[in-house]
Motif scaffolding. Sequence first.
Motif, PDB file in Angstrom:
ATOM      1  N   GLY A   1       0.830  -1.195   0.000  1.00  0.00           N
ATOM      2  CA  GLY A   1       0.000   0.000   0.000  1.00  0.00           C
ATOM      3  C   GLY A   1       0.867   1.249   0.000  1.00  0.00           C
ATOM      4  O   GLY A   1       1.714   1.439  -0.871  1.00  0.00           O
ATOM      5  N   ASP A   2       0.673   2.104   1.002  1.00  0.00           N
ATOM      6  CA  ASP A   2       1.465   3.331   1.088  1.00  0.00           C
ATOM      7  C   ASP A   2       2.655   3.176   2.024  1.00  0.00           C
ATOM      8  O   ASP A   2       3.248   4.160   2.450  1.00  0.00           O
ATOM      9  N   ARG A   3       3.045   1.931   2.306  1.00  0.00           N
ATOM     10  CA  ARG A   3       4.194   1.671   3.172  1.00  0.00           C
ATOM     11  C   ARG A   3       5.105   0.638   2.515  1.00  0.00           C
ATOM     12  O   ARG A   3       4.741   0.001   1.518  1.00  0.00           O
ATOM     13  N   ILE A   4       6.300   0.477   3.070  1.00  0.00           N
ATOM     14  CA  ILE A   4       7.241  -0.507   2.563  1.00  0.00           C
ATOM     15  C   ILE A   4       7.819  -1.283   3.738  1.00  0.00           C
ATOM     16  O   ILE A   4       8.237  -0.690   4.745  1.00  0.00           O
ATOM     17  N   ALA A   5       7.829  -2.598   3.625  1.00  0.00           N
ATOM     18  CA  ALA A   5       8.339  -3.475   4.684  1.00  0.00           C
ATOM     19  C   ALA A   5       9.733  -3.957   4.312  1.00  0.00           C
ATOM     20  O   ALA A   5       9.932  -4.540   3.241  1.00  0.00           O
ATOM     21  N   ILE A   6      10.705  -3.700   5.188  1.00  0.00           N
ATOM     22  CA  ILE A   6      12.078  -4.138   4.958  1.00  0.00           C
ATOM     23  C   ILE A   6      12.166  -5.636   5.240  1.00  0.00           C
ATOM     24  O   ILE A   6      11.650  -6.134   6.251  1.00  0.00           O
ATOM     25  N   ASP A   7      12.834  -6.373   4.338  1.00  0.00           N
ATOM     26  CA  ASP A   7      12.967  -7.822   4.492  1.00  0.00           C
ATOM     27  C   ASP A   7      13.775  -8.180   5.733  1.00  0.00           C
ATOM     28  O   ASP A   7      14.454  -7.335   6.334  1.00  0.00           O
ATOM     29  N   ASP A   8      13.725  -9.468   6.080  1.00  0.00           N
ATOM     30  CA  ASP A   8      14.508 -10.035   7.186  1.00  0.00           C
ATOM     31  C   ASP A   8      14.140  -9.415   8.527  1.00  0.00           C
ATOM     32  O   ASP A   8      15.003  -9.204   9.396  1.00  0.00           O
ATOM     33  N   GLY A   9      12.860  -9.102   8.710  1.00  0.00           N
ATOM     34  CA  GLY A   9      12.425  -8.606  10.010  1.00  0.00           C
ATOM     35  C   GLY A   9      12.695  -7.147  10.256  1.00  0.00           C
ATOM     36  O   GLY A   9      12.658  -6.693  11.404  1.00  0.00           O
ATOM     37  N   GLY A  10      12.971  -6.379   9.206  1.00  0.00           N
ATOM     38  CA  GLY A  10      13.241  -4.956   9.369  1.00  0.00           C
ATOM     39  C   GLY A  10      11.967  -4.165   9.583  1.00  0.00           C
ATOM     40  O   GLY A  10      10.852  -4.710   9.588  1.00  0.00           O
ATOM     41  N   PRO A  11      12.091  -2.853   9.727  1.00  0.00           N
ATOM     42  CA  PRO A  11      10.931  -2.015  10.033  1.00  0.00           C
ATOM     43  C   PRO A  11      10.004  -1.836   8.827  1.00  0.00           C
ATOM     44  O   PRO A  11      10.377  -2.103   7.688  1.00  0.00           O
ATOM     45  N   VAL A  12       8.795  -1.371   9.110  1.00  0.00           N
ATOM     46  CA  VAL A  12       7.841  -0.972   8.086  1.00  0.00           C
ATOM     47  C   VAL A  12       7.845   0.553   8.038  1.00  0.00           C
ATOM     48  O   VAL A  12       7.634   1.213   9.063  1.00  0.00           O
ATOM     49  N   LEU A  13       8.081   1.120   6.847  1.00  0.00           N
ATOM     50  CA  LEU A  13       8.314   2.551   6.713  1.00  0.00           C
ATOM     51  C   LEU A  13       7.273   3.182   5.796  1.00  0.00           C
ATOM     52  O   LEU A  13       6.706   2.514   4.921  1.00  0.00           O
ATOM     53  N   ALA A  14       7.049   4.481   5.997  1.00  0.00           N
ATOM     54  CA  ALA A  14       6.176   5.231   5.099  1.00  0.00           C
ATOM     55  C   ALA A  14       6.848   5.376   3.745  1.00  0.00           C
ATOM     56  O   ALA A  14       8.073   5.542   3.645  1.00  0.00           O
ATOM     57  N   LEU A  15       6.063   5.306   2.675  1.00  0.00           N
ATOM     58  CA  LEU A  15       6.588   5.424   1.322  1.00  0.00           C
ATOM     59  C   LEU A  15       6.199   6.793   0.768  1.00  0.00           C
ATOM     60  O   LEU A  15       5.016   7.127   0.703  1.00  0.00           O
ATOM     61  N   PRO A  16       7.173   7.617   0.370  1.00  0.00           N
ATOM     62  CA  PRO A  16       6.847   8.954  -0.142  1.00  0.00           C
ATOM     63  C   PRO A  16       5.923   8.892  -1.359  1.00  0.00           C
ATOM     64  O   PRO A  16       5.961   7.934  -2.138  1.00  0.00           O
ATOM     65  N   GLU A  17       5.154   9.934  -1.532  1.00  0.00           N
ATOM     66  CA  GLU A  17       4.165   9.958  -2.608  1.00  0.00           C
ATOM     67  C   GLU A  17       4.806   9.818  -3.978  1.00  0.00           C
ATOM     68  O   GLU A  17       4.291   9.108  -4.852  1.00  0.00           O
ATOM     69  N   HIS A  18       5.957  10.512  -4.207  1.00  0.00           N
ATOM     70  CA  HIS A  18       6.567  10.445  -5.537  1.00  0.00           C
ATOM     71  C   HIS A  18       7.072   9.041  -5.852  1.00  0.00           C
ATOM     72  O   HIS A  18       7.151   8.664  -7.015  1.00  0.00           O
ATOM     73  N   VAL A  19       7.413   8.237  -4.832  1.00  0.00           N
ATOM     74  CA  VAL A  19       7.809   6.851  -5.068  1.00  0.00           C
ATOM     75  C   VAL A  19       6.570   6.000  -5.336  1.00  0.00           C
ATOM     76  O   VAL A  19       6.583   5.112  -6.209  1.00  0.00           O
ATOM     77  N   ARG A  20       5.478   6.269  -4.627  1.00  0.00           N
ATOM     78  CA  ARG A  20       4.237   5.526  -4.856  1.00  0.00           C
ATOM     79  C   ARG A  20       3.737   5.733  -6.283  1.00  0.00           C
ATOM     80  O   ARG A  20       3.202   4.802  -6.910  1.00  0.00           O
ATOM     81  N   ARG A  21       3.928   6.942  -6.815  1.00  0.00           N
ATOM     82  CA  ARG A  21       3.464   7.214  -8.176  1.00  0.00           C
ATOM     83  C   ARG A  21       4.237   6.409  -9.218  1.00  0.00           C
ATOM     84  O   ARG A  21       3.734   6.156 -10.309  1.00  0.00           O
ATOM     85  N   GLN A  22       5.458   6.019  -8.884  1.00  0.00           N
ATOM     86  CA  GLN A  22       6.305   5.335  -9.860  1.00  0.00           C
ATOM     87  C   GLN A  22       6.368   3.827  -9.671  1.00  0.00           C
ATOM     88  O   GLN A  22       7.051   3.139 -10.444  1.00  0.00           O
ATOM     89  N   THR A  23       5.683   3.300  -8.663  1.00  0.00           N
ATOM     90  CA  THR A  23       5.762   1.870  -8.371  1.00  0.00           C
ATOM     91  C   THR A  23       4.363   1.300  -8.162  1.00  0.00           C
ATOM     92  O   THR A  23       3.412   2.020  -7.841  1.00  0.00           O
TER      93      THR A  23
END
Length: 399
Positions: free
Chosen positions: A265-287
Amino acid sequence: MTITLTGVTKQFGAFKAVDNVSLSAGERDFVVLLGPSGCGKSTLLRMIAGLEDVSSGTIEIGGRRVDQMEPVERNIAFVFQTYALYPHMTVRRNIAFPLIMQRARGWHHLPFIGSIFKRRIERMPEVRERVESVARSIGLDEMLERHPRTLSGGQRQRVAVGRALVRNPTIFLMDEPLSNLDAQLRVEMRAQITRLFGQLGKTFVYVTHDQVEAMTMATLVVVLDHGQVQQIGTPREIYEHPANEFVARFIGNPPMNIFVGRRRGDRIAIDDGGPVLALPEHVRRQTADGAVLHVGARPEDVLVTPGSSGAGTAATVSAIERLGPETLVGIVFGENWQRRYGETSVEDFARLGGYSTLKPGDRIEVRFNEDRLSFFSPETGQSYSAPATIQSATAEALP
């Protein structure tokens, strides 16, 4: 004096040492060509000097095309990596040598007779005054009658710089001039060259593989790899907004941490048990949702807290490097103690101020400074967040 390169290429047979390089430098720019060994930076410098022919493209200095001119016609000074001093000449004669050669005639090169007339040129008031003025500016005024063999490495390098200065050229070219010096002398010579740049107000083009030299001396950095420009920008732009993963990993010590994550959705989960982070709008538009992304975080933007309070993502200390004013803390999420980036094993680091008492195996919590993260395409390595003016590998330098 301005320098403009347009589509400059150098081929040795089928091999392209420099591949379609375009850049523009202003009259008071300190341009650093930065990259790993074999990336084409010295070849590019030698083409600007006229010591290598250009296979294709054009080079302009001060608005005048020079790529077809002889080196002597370009009014450029070149400081070599190996000093290239004449061992049988004094410091005075080494510095004066370009002025002597400017005034010398063909018959001045005859044995014995030539040495008499060269000595007369060296003793001319205007030549002596110029040599002594340059020597004072670089701290060699008390060493003018000594020979290179009696000087330290740093003093020899200053003689080489003085020989370049004495002609009052329009542009200074320097090819890794500090690589043969020890760490302390490099610090001192960096400061001296930076002062000279400020005093002279001339354009400098400086080749190095040392990012410390680039970040501390340059007004404009050109990052090269495999003969191609990866990014052009100020040291701050290069560090804070790398155009691709090569620049992100090449600049910084330790380099930028690159984590693998998956968009949710509007967040990104880092692999291997890392944190879940907010994804900037300009990155969401491109992915697309579910897309795999690479997330870059500088070590100083990885925030570490000892213990397990629940305020961050649980991690483990894998290594400690105490450097006095700061401590580098190796971190791992989950049980992945040896993470791979491409084909190499990498360690992820956080940078803490001062002396930390953490030790390998300690449990910690990790948070990221989310406003300063970079996002890259895993397919192309290009940044989703680099400003448009520096994202293009062949973009012209910013004014």
